[in-house]
Scaffold this motif. Structure first.
Motif, PDB file in Angstrom:
ATOM      1  N   UNK A 169       0.842  -1.198   0.000  1.00  5.24           N
ATOM      2  CA  UNK A 169       0.000   0.000   0.000  1.00  5.24           C
ATOM      3  C   UNK A 169       0.874   1.244   0.000  1.00  5.24           C
ATOM      4  N   UNK A 170       0.263   2.329  -0.412  1.00  8.09           N
ATOM      5  CA  UNK A 170       0.935   3.624  -0.453  1.00  8.09           C
ATOM      6  C   UNK A 170       0.020   4.655   0.196  1.00  8.09           C
ATOM      7  N   UNK A 171       0.473   5.226   1.293  1.00 14.49           N
ATOM      8  CA  UNK A 171      -0.304   6.256   1.970  1.00 14.49           C
ATOM      9  C   UNK A 171      -0.101   7.591   1.259  1.00 14.49           C
ATOM     10  N   UNK A 172      -1.199   8.270   0.970  1.00 11.69           N
ATOM     11  CA  UNK A 172      -1.146   9.526   0.226  1.00 11.69           C
ATOM     12  C   UNK A 172      -1.727  10.647   1.075  1.00 11.69           C
ATOM     13  N   UNK A 173      -0.901  11.633   1.419  1.00  8.85           N
ATOM     14  CA  UNK A 173      -1.460  12.815   2.071  1.00  8.85           C
ATOM     15  C   UNK A 173      -2.181  13.649   1.016  1.00  8.85           C
ATOM     16  N   UNK A 174      -2.784  14.735   1.421  1.00  6.83           N
ATOM     17  CA  UNK A 174      -3.612  15.524   0.493  1.00  6.83           C
ATOM     18  C   UNK A 174      -2.822  15.949  -0.738  1.00  6.83           C
ATOM     19  N   UNK A 175      -1.564  16.353  -0.529  1.00  9.73           N
ATOM     20  CA  UNK A 175      -0.755  16.806  -1.649  1.00  9.73           C
ATOM     21  C   UNK A 175      -0.428  15.697  -2.629  1.00  9.73           C
ATOM     22  N   UNK A 176      -0.011  14.544  -2.112  1.00  8.11           N
ATOM     23  CA  UNK A 176       0.309  13.419  -2.991  1.00  8.11           C
ATOM     24  C   UNK A 176      -0.950  12.862  -3.667  1.00  8.11           C
ATOM     25  N   UNK A 177      -2.074  12.912  -2.987  1.00  5.89           N
ATOM     26  CA  UNK A 177      -3.319  12.482  -3.610  1.00  5.89           C
ATOM     27  C   UNK A 177      -3.658  13.369  -4.795  1.00  5.89           C
ATOM     28  N   UNK A 178      -3.449  14.671  -4.644  1.00 11.88           N
ATOM     29  CA  UNK A 178      -3.719  15.585  -5.754  1.00 11.88           C
ATOM     30  C   UNK A 178      -2.772  15.349  -6.926  1.00 11.88           C
ATOM     31  N   UNK A 179      -1.562  14.921  -6.644  1.00 15.08           N
ATOM     32  CA  UNK A 179      -0.639  14.586  -7.727  1.00 15.08           C
ATOM     33  C   UNK A 179      -1.137  13.373  -8.515  1.00 15.08           C
ATOM     34  N   UNK A 180      -1.678  12.385  -7.796  1.00 20.25           N
ATOM     35  CA  UNK A 180      -2.203  11.183  -8.455  1.00 20.25           C
ATOM     36  C   UNK A 180      -3.511  11.470  -9.189  1.00 20.25           C
ATOM     37  N   UNK A 181      -4.362  12.286  -8.563  1.00 18.31           N
ATOM     38  CA  UNK A 181      -5.701  12.557  -9.105  1.00 18.31           C
ATOM     39  C   UNK A 181      -5.991  14.055  -8.998  1.00 18.31           C
ATOM     40  N   UNK A 182      -5.482  14.837  -9.947  1.00 25.31           N
ATOM     41  CA  UNK A 182      -5.614  16.297  -9.854  1.00 25.31           C
ATOM     42  C   UNK A 182      -7.048  16.815  -9.861  1.00 25.31           C
ATOM     43  N   UNK A 183      -7.980  16.033 -10.397  1.00 26.15           N
ATOM     44  CA  UNK A 183      -9.350  16.535 -10.538  1.00 26.15           C
ATOM     45  C   UNK A 183     -10.284  16.110  -9.409  1.00 26.15           C
TER      46      UNK A 183
END
Length: 413
Positions: A169-183
Protein backbone atom coordinates in the motif's frame (compact mmCIF):
# COMPACT_ATOMS: atom_id res chain seq x y z
CA UNK A 1 -34.51 -31.00 -31.76
CA UNK A 2 -31.02 -32.47 -31.62
CA UNK A 3 -29.41 -34.00 -28.55
CA UNK A 4 -25.73 -33.11 -28.10
CA UNK A 5 -23.27 -34.94 -25.88
CA UNK A 6 -20.42 -33.24 -24.00
CA UNK A 7 -18.02 -34.18 -21.25
CA UNK A 8 -19.13 -31.23 -19.11
CA UNK A 9 -21.91 -28.67 -19.14
CA UNK A 10 -21.22 -25.40 -17.31
CA UNK A 11 -24.32 -23.49 -16.25
CA UNK A 12 -23.72 -19.74 -16.15
CA UNK A 13 -21.58 -17.58 -18.44
CA UNK A 14 -20.48 -14.89 -16.02
CA UNK A 15 -16.81 -14.47 -15.19
CA UNK A 16 -16.76 -17.59 -13.00
CA UNK A 17 -18.56 -19.91 -15.42
CA UNK A 18 -16.55 -18.71 -18.41
CA UNK A 19 -13.28 -19.28 -16.55
CA UNK A 20 -14.37 -22.77 -15.48
CA UNK A 21 -15.23 -23.55 -19.11
CA UNK A 22 -11.88 -22.22 -20.39
CA UNK A 23 -9.81 -24.24 -17.93
CA UNK A 24 -11.72 -27.45 -18.58
CA UNK A 25 -11.51 -27.02 -22.35
CA UNK A 26 -7.76 -26.39 -22.07
CA UNK A 27 -7.47 -29.76 -20.34
CA UNK A 28 -9.07 -31.62 -23.21
CA UNK A 29 -12.66 -31.77 -21.95
CA UNK A 30 -15.45 -31.11 -24.44
CA UNK A 31 -17.43 -28.34 -22.72
CA UNK A 32 -20.82 -26.75 -23.32
CA UNK A 33 -21.31 -23.35 -21.70
CA UNK A 34 -24.97 -22.43 -21.20
CA UNK A 35 -26.63 -19.16 -20.23
CA UNK A 36 -29.85 -17.31 -20.94
CA UNK A 37 -27.81 -14.32 -22.17
CA UNK A 38 -24.53 -13.77 -23.96
CA UNK A 39 -21.44 -14.16 -21.73
CA UNK A 40 -20.80 -11.46 -19.15
CA UNK A 41 -24.20 -9.79 -19.32
CA UNK A 42 -25.47 -10.27 -15.77
CA UNK A 43 -23.49 -9.58 -12.57
CA UNK A 44 -20.18 -9.57 -14.47
CA UNK A 45 -21.40 -6.70 -16.64
CA UNK A 46 -21.69 -3.92 -14.12
CA UNK A 47 -19.08 -4.16 -11.36
CA UNK A 48 -16.39 -1.61 -10.51
CA UNK A 49 -13.80 -3.49 -12.54
CA UNK A 50 -11.44 -4.22 -9.65
CA UNK A 51 -9.10 -7.20 -9.38
CA UNK A 52 -8.41 -6.80 -5.67
CA UNK A 53 -5.01 -8.21 -4.80
CA UNK A 54 -5.34 -6.40 -1.46
CA UNK A 55 -8.69 -8.05 -0.65
CA UNK A 56 -7.36 -10.68 1.74
CA UNK A 57 -10.13 -9.91 4.24
CA UNK A 58 -13.55 -10.41 2.62
CA UNK A 59 -16.15 -7.75 3.31
CA UNK A 60 -17.52 -8.24 6.82
CA UNK A 61 -20.73 -7.01 8.41
CA UNK A 62 -20.05 -4.10 10.79
CA UNK A 63 -20.60 -5.10 14.41
CA UNK A 64 -20.49 -1.75 16.21
CA UNK A 65 -23.85 -0.55 17.50
CA UNK A 66 -23.64 2.91 15.96
CA UNK A 67 -23.21 1.58 12.42
CA UNK A 68 -25.93 -1.03 12.87
CA UNK A 69 -28.38 1.60 14.12
CA UNK A 70 -27.51 3.80 11.16
CA UNK A 71 -28.20 0.90 8.81
CA UNK A 72 -31.46 0.15 10.64
CA UNK A 73 -32.78 3.61 9.72
CA UNK A 74 -32.38 2.60 6.06
CA UNK A 75 -30.95 5.98 5.09
CA UNK A 76 -27.26 5.06 4.85
CA UNK A 77 -25.75 5.70 1.41
CA UNK A 78 -23.70 2.49 1.47
CA UNK A 79 -26.36 -0.02 2.62
CA UNK A 80 -30.11 -0.08 1.96
CA UNK A 81 -32.66 -2.84 2.39
CA UNK A 82 -36.17 -3.97 1.55
CA UNK A 83 -38.09 -4.74 4.74
CA UNK A 84 -39.47 -8.05 3.45
CA UNK A 85 -35.96 -9.15 2.46
CA UNK A 86 -34.59 -8.44 5.92
CA UNK A 87 -37.16 -10.81 7.42
CA UNK A 88 -36.33 -13.57 4.94
CA UNK A 89 -32.58 -13.13 5.24
CA UNK A 90 -32.49 -12.77 9.04
CA UNK A 91 -30.92 -16.24 9.60
CA UNK A 92 -28.28 -15.45 6.97
CA UNK A 93 -27.55 -12.03 8.50
CA UNK A 94 -27.22 -13.56 11.97
CA UNK A 95 -24.60 -16.01 10.72
CA UNK A 96 -22.90 -13.25 8.71
CA UNK A 97 -22.74 -11.09 11.86
CA UNK A 98 -21.29 -13.96 13.87
CA UNK A 99 -18.64 -14.72 11.25
CA UNK A 100 -17.72 -11.02 11.20
CA UNK A 101 -16.38 -11.22 14.76
CA UNK A 102 -12.72 -10.14 14.52
CA UNK A 103 -11.36 -13.53 15.56
CA UNK A 104 -13.56 -15.45 13.11
CA UNK A 105 -12.94 -12.91 10.37
CA UNK A 106 -9.18 -13.30 10.84
CA UNK A 107 -9.48 -17.09 10.63
CA UNK A 108 -11.54 -16.80 7.45
CA UNK A 109 -8.93 -14.49 5.95
CA UNK A 110 -6.24 -17.15 6.34
CA UNK A 111 -8.11 -19.34 3.86
CA UNK A 112 -9.47 -16.54 1.71
CA UNK A 113 -6.02 -14.99 1.23
CA UNK A 114 -4.84 -18.15 -0.52
CA UNK A 115 -7.27 -17.37 -3.35
CA UNK A 116 -6.55 -13.63 -3.41
CA UNK A 117 -2.80 -14.29 -3.62
CA UNK A 118 -3.20 -15.62 -7.17
CA UNK A 119 -5.94 -13.37 -8.52
CA UNK A 120 -3.80 -10.95 -10.55
CA UNK A 121 -1.44 -13.59 -11.96
CA UNK A 122 -4.33 -15.81 -13.06
CA UNK A 123 -6.05 -12.89 -14.81
CA UNK A 124 -2.81 -11.86 -16.52
CA UNK A 125 -2.23 -15.38 -17.81
CA UNK A 126 -5.78 -15.78 -19.08
CA UNK A 127 -5.94 -12.28 -20.57
CA UNK A 128 -2.68 -12.84 -22.45
CA UNK A 129 -3.97 -16.11 -23.90
CA UNK A 130 -7.26 -14.43 -24.86
CA UNK A 131 -5.60 -11.39 -26.44
CA UNK A 132 -7.21 -9.15 -23.84
CA UNK A 133 -4.22 -7.83 -21.89
CA UNK A 134 -5.00 -4.26 -22.99
CA UNK A 135 -8.18 -4.38 -20.90
CA UNK A 136 -6.16 -4.86 -17.68
CA UNK A 137 -4.74 -1.73 -16.04
CA UNK A 138 -1.83 -2.38 -13.63
CA UNK A 139 -2.23 0.99 -11.93
CA UNK A 140 -3.80 -0.09 -8.65
CA UNK A 141 -6.75 1.72 -7.13
CA UNK A 142 -7.31 4.33 -4.44
CA UNK A 143 -9.44 4.77 -1.33
CA UNK A 144 -10.05 8.42 -0.46
CA UNK A 145 -11.02 9.95 2.88
CA UNK A 146 -12.85 13.09 3.89
CA UNK A 147 -11.59 13.06 7.49
CA UNK A 148 -8.20 12.52 9.10
CA UNK A 149 -9.76 10.03 11.54
CA UNK A 150 -11.01 7.70 8.82
CA UNK A 151 -7.76 8.01 6.85
CA UNK A 152 -5.56 7.07 9.81
CA UNK A 153 -7.84 4.18 10.74
CA UNK A 154 -7.46 2.77 7.25
CA UNK A 155 -3.70 3.19 7.36
CA UNK A 156 -3.61 1.09 10.53
CA UNK A 157 -5.70 -1.56 8.80
CA UNK A 158 -3.43 -1.54 5.73
CA UNK A 159 -0.39 -1.89 7.98
CA UNK A 160 -1.98 -4.98 9.52
CA UNK A 161 -2.69 -6.49 6.09
CA UNK A 162 0.92 -5.79 5.13
CA UNK A 163 2.27 -7.52 8.24
CA UNK A 164 0.01 -10.54 7.90
CA UNK A 165 -0.11 -11.04 4.13
CA UNK A 166 2.42 -8.70 2.52
CA UNK A 167 -0.24 -6.46 1.00
CA UNK A 168 1.42 -3.46 -0.63
CA UNK A 169 0.00 0.00 0.00
CA UNK A 170 0.93 3.62 -0.45
CA UNK A 171 -0.30 6.26 1.97
CA UNK A 172 -1.15 9.53 0.23
CA UNK A 173 -1.46 12.81 2.07
CA UNK A 174 -3.61 15.52 0.49
CA UNK A 175 -0.75 16.81 -1.65
CA UNK A 176 0.31 13.42 -2.99
CA UNK A 177 -3.32 12.48 -3.61
CA UNK A 178 -3.72 15.59 -5.75
CA UNK A 179 -0.64 14.59 -7.73
CA UNK A 180 -2.20 11.18 -8.45
CA UNK A 181 -5.70 12.56 -9.11
CA UNK A 182 -5.61 16.30 -9.85
CA UNK A 183 -9.35 16.54 -10.54
CA UNK A 184 -10.58 15.12 -7.22
CA UNK A 185 -12.03 17.34 -4.50
CA UNK A 186 -9.20 19.45 -3.02
CA UNK A 187 -10.76 19.17 0.46
CA UNK A 188 -9.96 15.44 0.82
CA UNK A 189 -7.78 14.58 3.81
CA UNK A 190 -5.82 11.81 2.14
CA UNK A 191 -5.87 8.52 0.35
CA UNK A 192 -4.55 4.97 0.26
CA UNK A 193 -3.37 3.37 -2.97
CA UNK A 194 -3.08 -0.40 -3.46
CA UNK A 195 -0.54 -0.68 -6.29
CA UNK A 196 -0.56 -4.48 -6.76
CA UNK A 197 -4.27 -4.55 -7.62
CA UNK A 198 -5.43 -4.20 -11.21
CA UNK A 199 -8.53 -2.72 -12.75
CA UNK A 200 -10.45 -3.42 -15.94
CA UNK A 201 -11.56 -0.80 -18.46
CA UNK A 202 -14.58 -2.86 -19.57
CA UNK A 203 -15.55 -5.94 -17.49
CA UNK A 204 -18.09 -7.14 -20.06
CA UNK A 205 -15.45 -6.95 -22.81
CA UNK A 206 -13.04 -8.96 -20.66
CA UNK A 207 -15.56 -11.74 -20.03
CA UNK A 208 -16.45 -11.70 -23.74
CA UNK A 209 -12.77 -12.06 -24.65
CA UNK A 210 -12.41 -15.00 -22.29
CA UNK A 211 -15.54 -16.58 -23.78
CA UNK A 212 -14.19 -16.08 -27.31
CA UNK A 213 -10.98 -17.79 -26.22
CA UNK A 214 -13.04 -20.69 -24.88
CA UNK A 215 -14.67 -21.06 -28.29
CA UNK A 216 -11.30 -20.77 -30.05
CA UNK A 217 -10.18 -23.74 -27.94
CA UNK A 218 -13.10 -25.74 -29.32
CA UNK A 219 -15.70 -25.08 -26.64
CA UNK A 220 -19.31 -24.25 -27.53
CA UNK A 221 -21.65 -21.65 -26.06
CA UNK A 222 -25.43 -22.09 -26.07
CA UNK A 223 -28.38 -19.91 -25.14
CA UNK A 224 -30.45 -22.01 -22.80
CA UNK A 225 -32.60 -22.15 -19.69
CA UNK A 226 -30.80 -23.40 -16.58
CA UNK A 227 -34.20 -24.04 -14.97
CA UNK A 228 -34.51 -27.00 -17.36
CA UNK A 229 -31.39 -28.60 -15.86
CA UNK A 230 -32.06 -32.10 -14.56
CA UNK A 231 -30.30 -35.13 -13.17
CA UNK A 232 -28.47 -37.15 -15.75
CA UNK A 233 -26.96 -33.71 -16.39
CA UNK A 234 -29.15 -32.50 -19.21
CA UNK A 235 -30.29 -28.99 -20.08
CA UNK A 236 -32.42 -27.57 -22.88
CA UNK A 237 -31.02 -24.89 -25.19
CA UNK A 238 -32.15 -23.12 -28.34
CA UNK A 239 -30.00 -25.53 -30.33
CA UNK A 240 -31.36 -28.65 -28.66
CA UNK A 241 -30.84 -30.72 -25.52
CA UNK A 242 -27.36 -31.02 -24.08
CA UNK A 243 -26.37 -34.05 -22.07
CA UNK A 244 -23.07 -34.36 -20.23
CA UNK A 245 -21.14 -36.71 -17.98
CA UNK A 246 -20.54 -33.91 -15.47
CA UNK A 247 -21.97 -30.50 -14.66
CA UNK A 248 -20.80 -27.29 -13.00
CA UNK A 249 -23.29 -24.87 -11.43
CA UNK A 250 -21.86 -21.35 -11.78
CA UNK A 251 -25.07 -19.35 -11.88
CA UNK A 252 -24.05 -16.72 -9.35
CA UNK A 253 -27.11 -15.39 -7.47
CA UNK A 254 -29.40 -17.95 -9.14
CA UNK A 255 -27.30 -20.97 -8.16
CA UNK A 256 -29.49 -21.82 -5.18
CA UNK A 257 -32.48 -22.37 -7.49
CA UNK A 258 -30.68 -25.35 -9.00
CA UNK A 259 -28.98 -26.57 -5.82
CA UNK A 260 -32.20 -26.40 -3.79
CA UNK A 261 -34.05 -28.45 -6.39
CA UNK A 262 -31.36 -31.10 -6.03
CA UNK A 263 -31.76 -31.17 -2.25
CA UNK A 264 -29.02 -28.79 -1.05
CA UNK A 265 -29.96 -26.20 1.56
CA UNK A 266 -27.26 -23.59 1.08
CA UNK A 267 -27.28 -20.20 2.86
CA UNK A 268 -26.95 -18.03 -0.24
CA UNK A 269 -28.13 -14.42 -0.12
CA UNK A 270 -27.89 -11.51 -2.53
CA UNK A 271 -26.44 -8.02 -2.23
CA UNK A 272 -27.74 -5.97 -5.11
CA UNK A 273 -25.93 -2.97 -6.54
CA UNK A 274 -26.44 -0.27 -9.18
CA UNK A 275 -24.33 1.68 -11.62
CA UNK A 276 -24.57 4.65 -13.93
CA UNK A 277 -22.06 6.09 -16.41
CA UNK A 278 -21.26 9.81 -16.66
CA UNK A 279 -19.30 11.98 -19.00
CA UNK A 280 -16.42 13.76 -17.23
CA UNK A 281 -16.98 17.49 -17.22
CA UNK A 282 -14.59 20.12 -18.53
CA UNK A 283 -11.87 17.72 -19.64
CA UNK A 284 -11.50 16.22 -16.14
CA UNK A 285 -9.66 12.91 -15.93
CA UNK A 286 -9.84 10.05 -13.44
CA UNK A 287 -6.67 7.93 -13.46
CA UNK A 288 -7.66 5.22 -10.95
CA UNK A 289 -10.84 3.64 -9.62
CA UNK A 290 -11.63 5.58 -6.43
CA UNK A 291 -13.62 4.47 -3.39
CA UNK A 292 -15.19 7.23 -1.28
CA UNK A 293 -14.80 5.26 1.93
CA UNK A 294 -17.03 7.28 4.21
CA UNK A 295 -19.91 7.32 1.74
CA UNK A 296 -19.56 3.88 0.21
CA UNK A 297 -19.50 4.20 -3.59
CA UNK A 298 -16.84 3.77 -6.27
CA UNK A 299 -16.02 5.96 -9.25
CA UNK A 300 -14.18 4.00 -11.93
CA UNK A 301 -12.90 5.15 -15.33
CA UNK A 302 -14.42 2.84 -17.94
CA UNK A 303 -14.44 2.66 -21.72
CA UNK A 304 -17.96 4.14 -21.72
CA UNK A 305 -17.30 6.94 -19.21
CA UNK A 306 -17.01 7.32 -15.46
CA UNK A 307 -18.91 4.48 -13.81
CA UNK A 308 -20.47 5.14 -10.40
CA UNK A 309 -21.20 1.90 -8.55
CA UNK A 310 -23.20 1.79 -5.33
CA UNK A 311 -22.82 -0.22 -2.13
CA UNK A 312 -25.16 -3.03 -1.10
CA UNK A 313 -28.94 -3.34 -1.27
CA UNK A 314 -30.48 -6.25 0.64
CA UNK A 315 -33.45 -7.30 -1.44
CA UNK A 316 -35.01 -10.32 -3.09
CA UNK A 317 -32.90 -11.36 -6.05
CA UNK A 318 -35.53 -10.61 -8.69
CA UNK A 319 -37.42 -7.76 -6.98
CA UNK A 320 -37.93 -4.63 -9.12
CA UNK A 321 -35.15 -2.06 -9.19
CA UNK A 322 -35.11 0.54 -6.42
CA UNK A 323 -32.06 2.70 -7.22
CA UNK A 324 -32.45 5.02 -4.24
CA UNK A 325 -28.81 4.52 -3.31
CA UNK A 326 -27.70 5.83 -6.66
CA UNK A 327 -29.89 8.91 -6.24
CA UNK A 328 -28.45 9.43 -2.75
CA UNK A 329 -24.78 9.19 -3.67
CA UNK A 330 -24.80 10.91 -7.07
CA UNK A 331 -24.84 14.46 -5.60
CA UNK A 332 -22.01 13.49 -3.25
CA UNK A 333 -20.02 11.95 -6.09
CA UNK A 334 -20.38 15.18 -8.06
CA UNK A 335 -18.55 16.99 -5.26
CA UNK A 336 -15.75 14.40 -5.37
CA UNK A 337 -15.19 14.54 -9.12
CA UNK A 338 -16.71 16.74 -11.87
CA UNK A 339 -19.31 14.39 -13.34
CA UNK A 340 -21.25 15.62 -16.35
CA UNK A 341 -24.39 14.20 -17.91
CA UNK A 342 -25.69 10.69 -17.38
CA UNK A 343 -24.83 8.36 -20.26
CA UNK A 344 -27.24 5.48 -19.55
CA UNK A 345 -30.99 5.55 -20.15
CA UNK A 346 -31.61 3.98 -16.74
CA UNK A 347 -29.55 2.64 -13.82
CA UNK A 348 -28.11 -0.83 -14.27
CA UNK A 349 -28.67 -3.34 -11.46
CA UNK A 350 -26.63 -6.42 -10.58
CA UNK A 351 -26.70 -9.09 -7.89
CA UNK A 352 -23.78 -10.33 -5.80
CA UNK A 353 -24.17 -13.94 -4.52
CA UNK A 354 -23.02 -14.13 -0.89
CA UNK A 355 -22.42 -16.78 1.75
CA UNK A 356 -22.54 -16.03 5.50
CA UNK A 357 -18.87 -16.94 5.97
CA UNK A 358 -17.85 -14.60 3.12
CA UNK A 359 -16.13 -17.38 1.15
CA UNK A 360 -17.19 -18.88 -2.18
CA UNK A 361 -18.41 -22.43 -2.65
CA UNK A 362 -15.86 -24.20 -4.84
CA UNK A 363 -15.82 -27.96 -5.22
CA UNK A 364 -17.83 -31.17 -5.65
CA UNK A 365 -21.41 -31.56 -4.58
CA UNK A 366 -21.79 -34.00 -1.70
CA UNK A 367 -24.90 -35.89 -2.74
CA UNK A 368 -24.40 -36.26 -6.50
CA UNK A 369 -21.51 -37.73 -8.46
CA UNK A 370 -19.95 -35.48 -11.10
CA UNK A 371 -21.80 -32.35 -9.98
CA UNK A 372 -19.68 -29.32 -9.05
CA UNK A 373 -20.38 -25.94 -7.49
CA UNK A 374 -18.64 -22.64 -8.24
CA UNK A 375 -20.55 -19.67 -6.83
CA UNK A 376 -20.96 -17.35 -3.84
CA UNK A 377 -18.08 -14.95 -4.58
CA UNK A 378 -19.89 -11.84 -3.28
CA UNK A 379 -17.90 -8.68 -4.11
CA UNK A 380 -14.97 -10.62 -5.59
CA UNK A 381 -16.46 -12.49 -8.53
CA UNK A 382 -14.34 -10.63 -11.07
CA UNK A 383 -11.31 -10.87 -8.81
CA UNK A 384 -11.57 -14.63 -8.29
CA UNK A 385 -13.07 -15.87 -11.56
CA UNK A 386 -9.85 -17.24 -13.12
CA UNK A 387 -8.63 -18.72 -9.82
CA UNK A 388 -11.95 -20.51 -9.34
CA UNK A 389 -11.96 -21.77 -12.91
CA UNK A 390 -8.52 -23.24 -12.50
CA UNK A 391 -9.36 -24.91 -9.17
CA UNK A 392 -12.55 -26.54 -10.46
CA UNK A 393 -10.73 -27.83 -13.54
CA UNK A 394 -7.84 -29.16 -11.46
CA UNK A 395 -10.21 -30.99 -9.12
CA UNK A 396 -12.28 -32.43 -11.95
CA UNK A 397 -9.19 -33.72 -13.78
CA UNK A 398 -7.55 -35.02 -10.58
CA UNK A 399 -4.59 -32.64 -10.70
CA UNK A 400 -2.83 -31.16 -7.73
CA UNK A 401 -4.71 -27.95 -6.93
CA UNK A 402 -3.16 -24.50 -6.84
CA UNK A 403 -4.34 -24.06 -3.23
CA UNK A 404 -6.02 -26.20 -0.60
CA UNK A 405 -9.68 -26.27 -1.63
CA UNK A 406 -11.04 -27.81 1.56
CA UNK A 407 -12.10 -24.48 3.18
CA UNK A 408 -14.29 -23.65 0.18
CA UNK A 409 -16.17 -26.91 -0.18
CA UNK A 410 -19.93 -27.15 0.22
CA UNK A 411 -19.80 -29.59 3.15
CA UNK A 412 -18.87 -26.76 5.50
CA UNK A 413 -22.59 -25.93 5.48
Amino acid sequence: MATMKFDTVVLGAGIVGVCVAVHLQKRGRSVALVDRKQPGNETSFGNAGLIQREGVYPYALPRDLGTLLRYARNQSPDVRYHADAIIRTAPFLWQYWRNSHPAKHAAIAKSYATLIEHCVDEHRTLAAAAGASALLRPTGWIKVFRTEKAWHAEIRLAERWHREYGVEFESLDAGHLQQKEPDLDKALSGGLRYPASHSVSDPNALVTAYANYFEALGGQFFIGDADSFREGWAVDTQAGTITASSAVVALGPWSDRISARLGYRLPLAVKRGYHMHYAPEGGARLNHPVLDVETGYVLAPMAKGIRLTTGAEIAHCDAPKTPTQLAAVEPIARTLFPLGKRLDHEPWMGRRPCTPDMMPIIGPATRHKDLWFAFGHAHHGLTLGPVTGRLIAEMMTHEETLVDTQPFRVERF
